[in-house]
Motif scaffolding. Structure first.
Motif, short mmCIF file in Angstrom:
data_model
loop_
_atom_site.label_atom_id
_atom_site.label_comp_id
_atom_site.label_asym_id
_atom_site.label_seq_id
_atom_site.Cartn_x
_atom_site.Cartn_y
_atom_site.Cartn_z
N ASP A 82 36.83 38.77 50.06
CA ASP A 82 38.08 38.12 49.92
C ASP A 82 38.56 38.84 51.40
O ASP A 82 39.83 37.17 51.82
N LEU A 83 37.66 38.89 52.59
CA LEU A 83 38.33 38.60 54.17
C LEU A 83 36.80 38.10 54.78
O LEU A 83 36.64 39.10 54.68
N VAL A 84 37.09 37.27 55.59
CA VAL A 84 36.14 37.02 56.80
C VAL A 84 37.05 37.48 57.96
O VAL A 84 37.82 36.08 58.38
N LEU A 85 36.15 38.13 58.81
CA LEU A 85 36.05 37.77 59.90
C LEU A 85 35.21 37.07 60.81
O LEU A 85 33.80 37.18 60.65
N VAL A 86 35.43 35.72 61.56
CA VAL A 86 34.63 34.91 62.02
C VAL A 86 35.11 35.17 63.70
O VAL A 86 36.10 35.09 64.44
N ASN A 87 33.68 35.66 63.88
CA ASN A 87 33.46 36.50 65.27
C ASN A 87 32.83 36.36 66.17
O ASN A 87 31.26 36.58 65.55
N SER A 88 32.42 36.18 67.42
CA SER A 88 30.96 36.20 68.33
C SER A 88 31.17 36.84 69.36
O SER A 88 32.47 36.98 69.81
N ARG A 127 36.55 31.82 47.29
CA ARG A 127 37.64 30.48 46.25
C ARG A 127 37.72 31.17 44.90
O ARG A 127 39.26 31.09 44.06
N ALA A 128 36.73 32.26 44.78
CA ALA A 128 37.09 33.19 43.16
C ALA A 128 37.82 34.63 43.96
O ALA A 128 37.76 35.37 42.56
N SER A 129 38.63 34.38 44.82
CA SER A 129 39.44 35.87 45.05
C SER A 129 40.52 35.15 45.03
O SER A 129 41.63 34.58 45.22
N GLU A 130 41.61 36.63 44.86
CA GLU A 130 42.72 36.48 45.13
C GLU A 130 43.45 36.98 46.43
O GLU A 130 45.14 36.54 45.51
N ARG A 131 42.76 37.55 46.87
CA ARG A 131 43.36 37.08 48.19
C ARG A 131 42.94 36.69 49.10
O ARG A 131 42.24 38.09 50.33
N PRO A 132 42.03 35.60 49.09
CA PRO A 132 41.04 34.98 50.56
C PRO A 132 42.05 34.39 51.34
O PRO A 132 42.79 34.47 51.87
N GLU A 169 42.73 21.83 53.98
CA GLU A 169 41.39 21.25 53.53
C GLU A 169 41.19 22.21 52.34
O GLU A 169 41.10 22.09 51.67
N ILE A 170 41.05 23.73 53.27
CA ILE A 170 40.88 25.18 51.67
C ILE A 170 42.25 25.84 51.65
O ILE A 170 41.77 26.70 50.75
N ALA A 171 43.32 25.51 51.19
CA ALA A 171 44.52 26.23 50.90
C ALA A 171 44.20 26.08 49.36
O ALA A 171 43.47 25.16 48.57
N PRO A 172 44.54 27.52 48.39
CA PRO A 172 45.31 28.45 49.02
C PRO A 172 44.79 29.40 50.07
O PRO A 172 45.31 30.53 50.33
N ILE A 173 43.42 29.60 50.39
CA ILE A 173 42.82 30.08 51.08
C ILE A 173 43.84 30.23 52.23
O ILE A 173 43.50 28.72 53.22
N SER A 234 45.85 40.28 55.78
CA SER A 234 46.18 41.10 54.45
C SER A 234 47.25 40.09 54.09
O SER A 234 47.61 39.31 54.28
N PRO A 235 47.69 40.87 52.15
CA PRO A 235 48.88 40.13 51.78
C PRO A 235 50.09 40.24 52.16
O PRO A 235 50.91 39.98 52.19
N ALA A 236 50.07 41.35 53.15
CA ALA A 236 51.73 40.99 53.65
C ALA A 236 51.82 40.26 54.72
O ALA A 236 52.46 39.52 55.22
N ALA A 237 50.54 39.00 55.11
CA ALA A 237 50.84 38.33 55.94
C ALA A 237 50.75 37.07 55.00
O ALA A 237 50.02 35.67 55.69
N SER A 238 51.59 36.92 53.33
CA SER A 238 50.51 35.78 52.54
C SER A 238 51.33 34.65 52.18
O SER A 238 50.23 33.36 52.58
#
Length: 256
Positions: A82-88, A127-132, A169-173, A234-238
């Motif tokens: 559902d969630l990805v943090l991109v970080n290096s 794309r298969a998630s309800e809260r991506p 391009e990737i909305a609704p993600i 989070s969904p709080a920032a939907s």
């Protein structure tokens, strides 16, 4: 506020320490299942042990196959994502004259290509998630160049361009970015020491001069960034996407 993160499945890049671990800790505290992605090491094991319900996704995210391997491990453990943090950790310090082709390539691999590959690998599952949601940890160098960090000054704004391109391009993600200033992490110790070596000052003097630029008068605690990141994911920032959010104690004074 209930952030709506209970049961969310999250993959955390650079999750073995620093800002990545702080985000993983905050998400886990909100009830998310967390996969901490980093090179397999004792440090990663310790991070997993200190984060309730977390698993290790051992992978070199700067390598060509590392991001996909991290995604595969998270999906295998959680059944989806559902969630990805991109970080290096960020490119090594250096001025333009100090960076050779190998230095530039290492910076591109670890900062730019790793982000592209991680997002690309995660998208089918998101794309298969309800809260991506995706959150990219950038740097204040995306808003204001930092002396002695030429590679970061070049690549971080490029990632902002990627975020802005992907917003539609990737909305609704949802995809957002954070531009942290100075936090008490090993990365900032490295930056301060490199600045001290380049300018002939002591690291303590560098730190004092930097703090003098920060209206809140201190370096940040990684947990402070972790809480903001948890909200943005989070969904709080939907209804929030395409935003580049500063968290730097007011250090960068430029207009948005």
């Amino acid at each position: 506020m209930d952030l709506g993160l209970q049961g969310a499945r999250a993959l955390i890049g650079g999750g073995s320490s620093g800002l990545g671990l702080a985000v993983g800790t905050a998400l886990a505290a909100e009830g998310a299942s967390v996969a901490l992605a980093a090179r397999a090491s004792e440090k990663l094991g310790e991070a997993v042990a200190s984060t309730p319900g977390a698993i290790a996704a051992g992978a070199d995210l700067s390598g060509a196959d590392g991001p996909a391997a991290a995604v595969d491990q998270a999906v295998a453990a959680f059944g989806g994502l559902d969630l990805v943090l991109v970080n290096s950790g960020g490119p090594s310090p250096g001025t333009f004259d100090e960076l050779d082709d190998a230095g530039w390539q290492a910076a591109i691999d670890s900062t730019l290509l790793s982000a592209i590959r991680l997002i690309r690998s995660a998208l089918p599952h998101l794309r298969a998630s309800e809260r991506p949601a995706i959150l990219v940890i950038l740097s204040s160098s995306a808003r204001e160049p930092i002396p002695g960090l030429t590679a970061s000054n070049t690549l971080r704004p490029g990632l902002v361009g990627l975020i802005k391109s992907l917003t539609a391009e990737i909305a609704p993600i949802r995809i957002n970015g954070l531009t942290p200033g100075r936090f008490t992490t090993a990365r900032i110790v490295e930056v301060d020491e490199a600045t001290a070596a380049r300018t002939g000052r002591t690291p303590a003097d560098v730190r004092s001069a930097t703090i003098a630029r920060i209206p809140l008068g201190r370096y940040g605690d990684p947990a402070e960034l972790g809480r903001l990141a948890a909200f943005l994911l989070s969904p709080a920032a939907s209804y929030l996407t395409g935003a580049i959010v500063p968290i730097d104690g007011g250090m960068v004074r430029g207009l948005p």
